[in-house]
Design an enzyme around this catalytic site. Structure first.
Site, mmCIF file in Angstrom:
data_model
loop_
_atom_site.group_PDB
_atom_site.id
_atom_site.type_symbol
_atom_site.label_atom_id
_atom_site.label_comp_id
_atom_site.label_asym_id
_atom_site.label_seq_id
_atom_site.Cartn_x
_atom_site.Cartn_y
_atom_site.Cartn_z
ATOM 1 N N HIS A 252 34.331 35.211 44.526
ATOM 2 C CA HIS A 252 34.870 35.318 43.167
ATOM 3 C C HIS A 252 35.361 36.739 42.935
ATOM 4 C CE1 HIS A 252 35.513 34.576 38.923
ATOM 5 N NE2 HIS A 252 34.881 35.709 38.659
ATOM 6 N N MET B 252 36.255 41.897 39.960
ATOM 7 C CA MET B 252 34.906 41.551 40.394
ATOM 8 C C MET B 252 34.878 41.500 41.907
ATOM 9 S SD MET B 252 33.428 38.723 37.712
ATOM 10 C CE MET B 252 33.016 39.205 36.025
#
Length: 856
Positions: free
Chosen positions: A230, A302
């Protein structure tokens, strides 16, 4: 819970009010009446873990809703409240939810009926048990594995957290459907997270690394069976490793721009106490003119690498939840010798990229909508919108110009092709008799979990369990079918001039040739289930086109972005093409680069091979040696051009179909007719009503003047009739197959999916009148020349006078005799007749007479 009649009425009144206010009417118990329990425990139930009416008014909102495990499991009275989650299914769309996390909590921060903005999820420690983003498909845990929840565990409540990147106009009830069982599972699942944070990604930098690493210090080992990456829009690849004594074992490598599902770990790996776990995220900030922090908003980045594992159920209370996240980079030394390909992006996969964005088309080398900076922008961002182009690819400043189409050349819809039940249509072809060949996938579906990130098929034990090759006559009656349990994901279908069948299977990474009338291949290219880039490998090959001399082309395809050419025996000859990576001044990538070469059309009479460059939304045509000739990309194609087929009628035309771009405004999904010589869009055509949904291939029957289109969804084949103006002036051409080494005859028209060979004489017909006039003018002087010459010869020999003297007996003159030497004639040259005429016309008087006649 039993309700009285009055209480029941009150309950539904309250529930209806909550629905009107934007909340969801939640069932008071789990649903255990499942129609399909395939692969699930016999007592499986479902529970919809939904957001209870969150309404984010600003971007980057994090909202939570909590549930009691007893409600999820449908526990009644005082029976045991333990159970296991065995499957997760998203009830959400990437258009609404940026990502969804499911947490297990011992205690909740809020009441279960509330929705709250959640920086912190649980009252105390929390553990992530599932994560979803970018339209990832459902996840089923391995057999005998489940996520343990209930009173005897630290997961007594479950919280769903949704990150809304954008504000919404209404409340949201997105969620996750949990499939649960009360049956004890021998192994329990969990998630270990490696997380990078506290780092700034510099602006306009082509490659930047963020690393995280920890030593695994649990009491016992775990077995990873899935991984998930992610990140946001700048990240290109994330790789995770187990490191032992300097040896790196790849757990997984993922592209976070693909559906953020849990992908299978390919190798059997066990992580033991003392092993080092390491993850590297690689970013490309080219075109972003501001630094980017690792943070929680869509404008941040992220760096998350999730490991889904299982372990023996006896070890689940060893305190692992307190050490299930690695926030540090405490083992920095392991990155000194990390494998060199750790930061090399995975091969392109348009199927996964399309799924991730709801079938949005991805730009290349730039930023997507996540890059929007809601704060000050210190320099102008790079504009990634493709410039508008006109019919032939010329840049336009506005969209005011319109293409004038010839409605007289539109195709007329006839009917659906019935008579046999089929799955998703991979390929179509038509032979010279008008028989229709269909290559379909049965019940097999190509989903985002069908392949690992390294393009290996994950369901190698699930071949198509019906006959995927179906042959129908032109009336739709079944001729034969075959191929059961031999193919996995059928794709391309072509016929050569001998009506051998050519097939491609993207799961097997292979190309097959099946002789006419047979059902087993006599030639197989590629290595079964092994993708690659060598001359002996394919990676999801999409189509085949065969020349009349047996040489053939393969579009290779979803990964390698190349066209390969082979001799008639399957030996590699040459290749061309590469992955598109930038746009030119015409708003398209350079010629000879591809973003999924998906279909081929061979026009052998034109010395052309045309390619459907799918995700670039264009057609590229090359000569048969691979040299670029022209490209076609009318605006009506939109951003995705799936298939094309050549027809020699009307001077040579291409029939093509585009595809949908779900979740965004796009051009109409329809069919096209184009002039192959100029690239001019001649006409568009479609189904009546709402039109085609997801066409995948097109085939042409130029004998009976039909066009067929096969769709993925719905699983249908449609039949269209050509306009008479496309074929009424055409005449059949006798085709003679050249002998070996002879090359191709210029009269031969080859196609990638065999159609009968016809000429293209519309222009010839238009020029017929002038041709007759010119021919007559050329022939008349020759006839006059012959007559005058005969008269002169008669005059010299005295026969002309004799003819005048004889009234009763007529002499017979033979032109054949005149053209040959006979006794009594003047001696003629034994060379060409042209020289004979020269000798006859040497006399000046004869020349004068000849000249007078010519002037007359």
């Amino acid at each position: 819970m039993k309700l009285s009649g009055r209480n029941t009425r009150m309950f539904f009144v309250v529930c209806a009010f909550m629905c009107l206010c934007g909340s969801v009417c939640q069932a008071v118990a789990a649903n255990c009446n499942l129609n399909d329990r395939d692969g699930l425990p016999s007592d499986a139930c479902t529970f919809d873990l939904r957001m209870k009416g969150a309404h984010p008014h600003e971007p980057d909102g994090y909202f939570c809703s909590g549930y009691d495990v007893e409600d999820i499991l449908g526990v009644q009275d005082q029976q045991s409240s333990d159970g296991y989650i065995v499957r997760y299914e998203a009830l959400a769309s990437a258009d609404v939810a940026h990502h969804v996390l499911v947490f297990g909590c011992r205690n909740l921060r809020r009441n279960t009926g509330e929705v709250w903005r959640c920086g912190q999820v649980c009252d105390g420690d929390d553990q992530i048990i599932f994560a979803w983003a970018k339209n990832a498909p459902p996840l089923s845990l391995p057999k005998d594995v489940g996520q343990h929840i209930g009173r005897t565990t630290d997961i007594r409540h479950i919280v769903i957290q949704i990150h809304y990147a954008n504000a919404l106009n209404a409340s949201d009830n997105s969620g996750i459907r949990l499939y649960t069982t009360r049956q004890r599972q021998p192994y329990v699942s969990g998630i270990y997270l490696l997380l990078g944070y506290g780092i700034t990604i510099p602006r306009n930098t082509a490659k930047f690394h963020v690393d995280s690493s920890c030593r695994f210090n649990w009491e016992d080992g775990i077995v990873p069976f899935g991984f998930r990456t992610h990140a946001h829009s700048l990240c290109r690849v994330i790789s995770g490793y187990k490191v032992v004594n300097g040896e790196y074992k790849l757990i997984g490598k993922g592209n976070p721009q693909w559906p953020q599902a849990f992908y299978p770990v390919e190798d059997n790996i066990r992580i033991n106490p003392g092993d080092i776990l390491a993850a590297r995220c690689t970013y490309n900030s080219t075109g972003r003119y501001r630094p980017t922090e690792i943070g929680s908003t869509a404008n941040d980045e992220m760096c998350n690498f999730y490991i889904m594992y299982y372990m023996n159920s006896s070890m689940e209370n060893s305190g692992r939840q307190r050490e299930s996240t690695c926030f540090q980079n405490e083992q920095r030394q392991v990155f000194r010798n990390i494998p060199a390909d750790s930061d090399v992006p995975l091969p392109p996969n348009p199927a996964l990229e399309g799924t991730a964005m709801g079938h949005h088309h991805h730009g290349m080398g730039g930023n997507n909508h996540d890059d929007t900076d809601h704060t000050k922008i210190d320099e102008p961002p790079v504009v990634n919108e493709r410039p508008q182009v006109d019919l032939h690819g010329n840049l336009q400043n506005t969209d005011k110009s319109e293409v004038k189409l010839n409605k007289d050349l539109d195709l007329q819809f006839i009917s659906e092709v019935n008579g046999v039940k089929i799955g998703q249509v991979g390929g179509l072809a038509v032979n010279r008799d008008g028989d229709l060949y269909i290559f379909h996938r049965g019940s097999n579906i190509w989903s985002s979990l069908s392949f690992t990130p390294m393009n290996r098929y994950t369901q190698q034990n699930m071949p198509v369990d019906v006959d995927p090759v179906v042959i129908l006559d032109k009336a739709g009656s079944l001729i034969r079918h075959f191929g059961k349990n031999r193919f996995y994901l059928p794709h391309g279908l072509s016929l050569d001039s001998d009506e051998n069948i050519w097939l491609t299977d993207v799961a097997m990474h292979q190309v097959f040739r099946i002789p006419k009338g047979d059902d087993k291949p006599d030639m197989t290219l590629g290595i079964r289930f092994e993708p690659g880039t060598s001359n002996k490998h394919f990676c999801k090959p999409s189509d085949v086109a065969v020349m009349s001399n047996g040489e053939f082309f393969v579009s290779d395809g979803y990964c390698n972005s190349r066209i390969m050419k082979f001799d008639k025996n399957g030996y590699f000859l040459k290749q061309w093409g590469s992955q598109s990576s930038s746009w030119g001044s015409d708003g398209f990538p350079p010629p000879g680069t591809f973003n999924l070469p998906h279909g081929l059309a061979l026009a052998e009479d034109k010395d052309l091979l045309c390619v459907a460059d799918r995700e670039n939304g264009r057609i590229q045509c090359f000569n048969l040696d691979g040299n670029f000739v022209r490209q076609m990309h009318p605006k009506k194609f939109g951003q995705s051009l799936y298939s094309l087929e050549y027809c020699p009628n009307h001077g040579g035309v291409l029939f093509a179909v585009n595809g949908p771009i779900f979740g965004t405004k796009s051009e109409v999904t329809q069919g096209f007719t184009l002039d192959i010589d100029t690239g001019t869009l001649v006409s568009t055509w479609n189904l009546p009503g709402e039109g085609m949904t997801h066409p995948h291939d097109v085939a042409v029957d130029s004998t009976n003047h039909m066009v067929y289109v096969g769709e993925l969804n719905p699983k249908k084949v449609w039949k269209f009739q050509m306009s008479k103006k496309l074929y009424e002036a055409d005449k059949p051409v006798e085709v003679t197959k050249p002998s070996e080494g002879q090359g191709k005859s210029p009269a031969i028209t080859g196609t990638s999916k065999h159609v009968s060979m016809e000429t293209k004489n519309e222009d010839d017909r238009e020029g017929f009148g002038p041709s007759v006039i010119i021919g007559t003018l050329l022939v008349v002087p020759v006839i006059l020349l012959v007559v005058i010459t005969v008269l002169i010869r008669l005059h010299h020999t005295g026969r002309f006078k004799n003819c005048l003297r004889r009234s009763g007996k007529k002499s017979v003159f033979s032109l054949g005799n005149f053209l040959h030497s006979h006794k009594g004639f003047d001696r003629l040259s034994t060379e060409d007749d042209d020289h004979d005429y020269d000798n006859v016309l040497d006399d000046d008087s004869d020349n004068e007479k000849f000249n007078i006649v010519r002037k007359a």
